[in-house]
Design a protein around this motif. Structure first.
Motif, short mmCIF file in Angstrom:
data_model
loop_
_atom_site.label_atom_id
_atom_site.label_comp_id
_atom_site.label_asym_id
_atom_site.label_seq_id
_atom_site.Cartn_x
_atom_site.Cartn_y
_atom_site.Cartn_z
N TYR A 198 41.52 47.81 -19.02
CA TYR A 198 41.49 46.41 -19.23
C TYR A 198 42.50 45.70 -18.32
O TYR A 198 41.93 44.60 -17.82
CB TYR A 198 41.73 45.86 -20.58
CG TYR A 198 40.97 46.06 -21.58
CD1 TYR A 198 39.66 45.76 -21.80
CD2 TYR A 198 41.31 47.47 -22.37
CE1 TYR A 198 38.92 46.35 -22.64
CE2 TYR A 198 40.33 47.94 -23.36
CZ TYR A 198 39.28 47.36 -23.62
OH TYR A 198 38.18 47.91 -24.65
N SER A 199 43.46 46.26 -17.94
CA SER A 199 44.47 45.50 -16.95
C SER A 199 45.20 46.71 -16.26
O SER A 199 45.44 47.88 -16.80
CB SER A 199 45.21 44.56 -17.53
OG SER A 199 46.46 43.91 -16.66
N LEU A 242 42.33 37.04 -21.38
CA LEU A 242 41.91 38.37 -21.11
C LEU A 242 41.42 38.71 -22.73
O LEU A 242 40.20 39.33 -22.96
CB LEU A 242 42.93 39.39 -20.82
CG LEU A 242 42.72 40.95 -21.01
CD1 LEU A 242 41.11 41.31 -20.25
CD2 LEU A 242 43.90 41.61 -20.21
N ASP A 245 37.96 37.42 -23.24
CA ASP A 245 36.82 38.08 -22.77
C ASP A 245 36.70 39.48 -23.29
O ASP A 245 35.27 39.83 -23.56
CB ASP A 245 37.39 38.44 -21.30
CG ASP A 245 37.28 37.42 -20.33
OD1 ASP A 245 36.71 36.47 -20.34
OD2 ASP A 245 37.79 37.51 -18.88
N ARG A 297 40.97 43.66 -15.17
CA ARG A 297 41.78 42.85 -14.18
C ARG A 297 42.74 43.94 -13.46
O ARG A 297 43.52 44.83 -13.99
CB ARG A 297 43.06 42.09 -14.90
CG ARG A 297 42.38 40.53 -14.94
CD ARG A 297 41.42 40.42 -16.39
NE ARG A 297 41.33 38.98 -16.71
CZ ARG A 297 40.51 38.48 -17.42
NH1 ARG A 297 39.56 39.42 -17.94
NH2 ARG A 297 40.47 37.39 -17.72
N GLU A 399 44.32 37.52 -12.05
CA GLU A 399 43.39 36.25 -12.58
C GLU A 399 42.67 35.79 -11.53
O GLU A 399 41.51 34.96 -11.70
CB GLU A 399 44.36 35.67 -13.24
CG GLU A 399 44.83 36.38 -14.57
CD GLU A 399 43.82 36.55 -15.48
OE1 GLU A 399 42.55 35.67 -15.54
OE2 GLU A 399 44.10 37.26 -16.32
N ARG A 402 39.36 37.60 -10.92
CA ARG A 402 38.65 37.29 -11.83
C ARG A 402 37.84 35.95 -11.78
O ARG A 402 36.80 35.70 -12.00
CB ARG A 402 39.49 37.46 -13.26
CG ARG A 402 38.65 37.15 -14.73
CD ARG A 402 37.41 38.21 -14.84
NE ARG A 402 36.70 37.89 -15.84
CZ ARG A 402 35.46 38.66 -16.27
NH1 ARG A 402 35.19 39.66 -15.35
NH2 ARG A 402 34.91 38.23 -17.16
#
Length: 706
Positions: A198-199, A242, A245, A297, A399, A402
């Motif tokens: 996710y990141s 996040l 999302d 991200r 970000e 995104r």
């Protein structure tokens, strides 16, 4: 002896004692410590740096900067002095360092160090057993929930909020009364989720937990999430986007609690939330689940290429030198125009308002560029500095990408991170040294500008000279040519501008968040505002931050026992120091303020805040104290974006430090909206300084005459 549970009296006392803009959990620390200080000999309050063993440089398991600094802030505010025992909790390399720190505390209380080590080890083992028991209890709770068909609400909050019923107004009890099962976030099998899906930089410890919990909740039809946050929570301004999302179409509740929250309002909102999730759970429609790759991200490392032009934010004048060095080493670079009102007009439409001002200004840079160049956007890619925490700065680029993607712009952004001392740009050693020399040279030019502009014979002369010599230095950098003689000529030219009959103005140091203090648009041209109020200023240079990064890079290499990396880092640091001293020497005929070494700054910091608290605050506290002790300086101004965590640390300590040294230290907060409050504070600050000078304070020096 434990402090009482959070209650009305604790909250009221916390508000009375604390810095106004602190987050609610930090305010509560004041009240709890105040309740103990007259009852005990010592108060134990650890400094939590990293809350787990780090997973690569990008997942540091950081506590937020305010949590790290909390014991030091409150120690000064309540005059606890040596009575406050502050062991360091840093599990990034295992438990040994933490055990030794706790043993130090035991020795300070008069106990044997060996006994202290055994007690610390026993405490860590008890925590391990607690974690094991918690996991078993969580599994049991989830099994029972699935068997019963009952809905569960996972409280997405840090433990100091979710587990303090006095602070959160009994949320868990209310949820249970409403017929759903309240579940602490860390009752879930968080280790079953790979947060790197996710990141690429989940560097706060609670960030990883919230990401993992959100993924588990989203996948389980009987679980729903309830975010409990606080006004001004820095990490949550990015984490929650996040989390939202990840949750996709599934309802997600959110409560923002501070000292003004009322139980009746909380109950009403929880009732509405439970009604919503109950209805959603009964609905039979099929929902579209988000995919990790759509949520992810991440940024790109910088790859040396001639194919794309790299777009760079114009944070400050030094960016032009950096861009020239990149071009000299084979890259193609476009430095964006200075930001303006359109930046915020665009950025404010797609942000929540909780993000810090530099994030919104730089997002506006990219929005303007993408809208204006959408027909040939494939010719460009972004480039920016970044970090792996603990400040929000590290989240900007991911970000930004995104936000642009949500608007239909595919715009890759490359980052170089401070944890690597910005040595991951892949443009070679020539670039590193050339860029560093350029930054130092522009730092010196700015100092010449600030030193002479208040005394110039002809208005505008100093600005014109600055632009002329900046252009000449940048041109030399682009050709990889030396520019020592340009600095010498600049020094002589600036000196000729000065009307030596004018008296020296009070000298003030400006420090604080690096983007804000350096960007004229964001700080409403603070330097000129100070000069208009009758002051002369010095602003912490860009090079100060880089020297700190090099210092930390060497320290980290030693701590990690990477001796080759440490040797290379040390050699490069010494070369950079030599280059800085050589270039600064050319300007000494005019500049009478010597820049302290990073170790000196951190030495000043260490009296009030541990340099282990890894944020920009350690530089602002140190440089501010150095200025307060320097008889040439009349005061200090620190700047911060609204909600800035490192800035909040400085602001919370500045008033006390001002009273210790009997010189004014003010904090200015900026949020990008038109205002006059800061200008009024600057003028009042200047009048106070001039009043003190008239009452017989030491003179701040005279301009060197020809």
């Amino acid at each position: 002896v434990l402090s009482p549970k959070t209650n009305k009296e604790i909250i009221e006392r916390s508000v009375e004692l604390s810095y106004t803009d602190s987050c609610f959990p930090l305010k509560l620390v004041y009240g709890h410590m105040d309740s103990l200080k007259d009852k005990v000999d010592f108060i134990l309050y650890p400094c939590a740096i990293r809350l787990g063993e780090k997973e690569g440089a990008e997942n540091q398991k950081y506590a937020c900067p305010l949590v790290q600094a909390a014991p030091f802030i409150v120690r000064e505010a309540l005059d606890l002095g040596e009575r406050l025992l502050i062991p360091f909790i840093d599990f990034s390399h295992g438990y040994d360092n933490t055990i030794e720190s706790l043993a130090d505390v035991a020795a300070r209380m008069g106990f044997n160090r060996g006994l202290g080590r055994r007690a610390a080890a026993a405490g860590i083992e008890a925590q391990r057993q607690f974690e094991t028991g918690k996991a078993a209890l969580g599994k049991k709770l989830l099994d029972e929930l699935h068997q019963s068909g009952k809905l569960g609400v996972v409280i997405l909050a840090r433990s100091y909020m979710s587990q303090d019923s006095g602070a959160n107004l009994g949320i868990a009890e209310t949820l249970a009364h409403l017929g759903v099962a309240p579940i602490p976030l860390d009752f879930l099998p968080l280790d079953s989720v790979d947060v790197k899906k996710y990141s690429d930089r989940p560097y706060w410890a609670w960030e990883s937990k919230q990401i993992a919990a959100a993924a588990i909740v989203e996948a389980d039809p009987q679980l729903f999430g309830l975010v409990v946050t606080n006004f001004g929570c820095g990490p949550n301004s990015f984490i929650l986007r996040l989390v939202e999302d990840i949750m996709g179409e599934k309802p997600l509740g959110q409560l923002e609690i501070d000292e003004h929250a009322a139980e009746a309002g909380i109950v009403t909102r929880l009732e509405a939330f439970v009604d919503t999730i109950t209805g959603y759970a009964k609905a039979t429609r099929e929902r579209r689940r988000p995919r990790p790759e759509d949520i992810y991200r991440g940024t790109l490392p910088l790859v040396r290429t001639q194919q794309k032009t790299l777009v760079v934010h114009r944070m400050c004048h030094q960016v032009e030198a950096i861009a020239a060095a990149m071009e000299a080493c084979g890259a193609r670079v476009l430095v964006l125009p200075e930001p303006d009102d359109r930046n915020l007009l665009l950025a404010n439409q797609i942000t929540s308002g909780t993000e810090c001002l530099p994030y919104r200004v730089t997002l506006g840079d990219l929005l303007k560029f993408c809208f204006d160049n959408h027909h040939r956007l494939d010719e460009y890619e972004g480039f920016t500095a970044g970090s792996y925490g603990p400040c929000r700065f590290g989240k900007y680029a991911i970000e930004h990408m995104r936000a642009l993607k949500d608007l239909g712009f595919e715009f890759p952004i490359h980052t170089t991170v401070s944890n690597n001392a910005y040595r991951d740009i892949n443009l070679g050693a020539d670039f590193e040294r050339l860029a560093w020399q350029g930054i130092v040279a522009i730092d010196q030019l700015e100092k010449l500008l600030w030193r002479t502009r208040p005394y110039e014979k002809q208005p505008g002369g100093a600005d014109n000279l600055f632009e002329e010599y900046k252009g000449r230095i940048v041109a030399r950098i682009r050709k990889k040519e030396p520019f020592d003689n340009v600095l010498k000529e600049a020094t002589a030219a600036f000196k000729e501008l000065v009307d030596t009959s004018l008296p020296r103005r009070p000298l003030v140091g400006i420090n604080g968040e690096i983007y804000l203090r350096s960007n004229r648009f964001s700080n409403n041209d603070l330097v000129r505002a100070c000069e208009a109020a009758g002051l002369e200023v010095v602003v912490s240079p860009i090079g100060e931050w880089l020297k700190y990064i090099y210092h930390r890079h060497f320290e980290d290499a030693v701590m990690d026992r990477k001796w080759g990396k440490a040797i290379v880092s040390y050699i490069k640091k010494r070369i950079q120091e030599r280059d800085e001293h050589r270039l600064a020497r050319h300007c000494r005929e005019v500049l009478d303020i010597v820049e302290p070494a990073v170790t000196e700054i951190l030495g000043f910091t260490g009296r009030y805040l541990s340099p282990k608290c890894g944020s920009e605050a350690v530089l602002s506290i140190g440089s501010g104290v150095e200025w307060l002790e320097n008889p040439k300086f009349a005061g200090v101004i620190s700047v911060m974006p609204h909600g800035c965590m490192p800035g909040g640390i400085v602001a919370a300590m500045a008033e006390k430090l001002s009273s210790i040294y009997h010189k004014p230290w003010i904090s200015l907060t900026y949020d990008g909206f038109p205002e006059t409050n800061n200008l009024a504070k600057i003028n009042s600050f200047a009048e106070l300084i001039k009043f003190c000078a008239r009452k017989g304070a030491e003179p701040v020096g005279t301009y060197p005459r020809s």
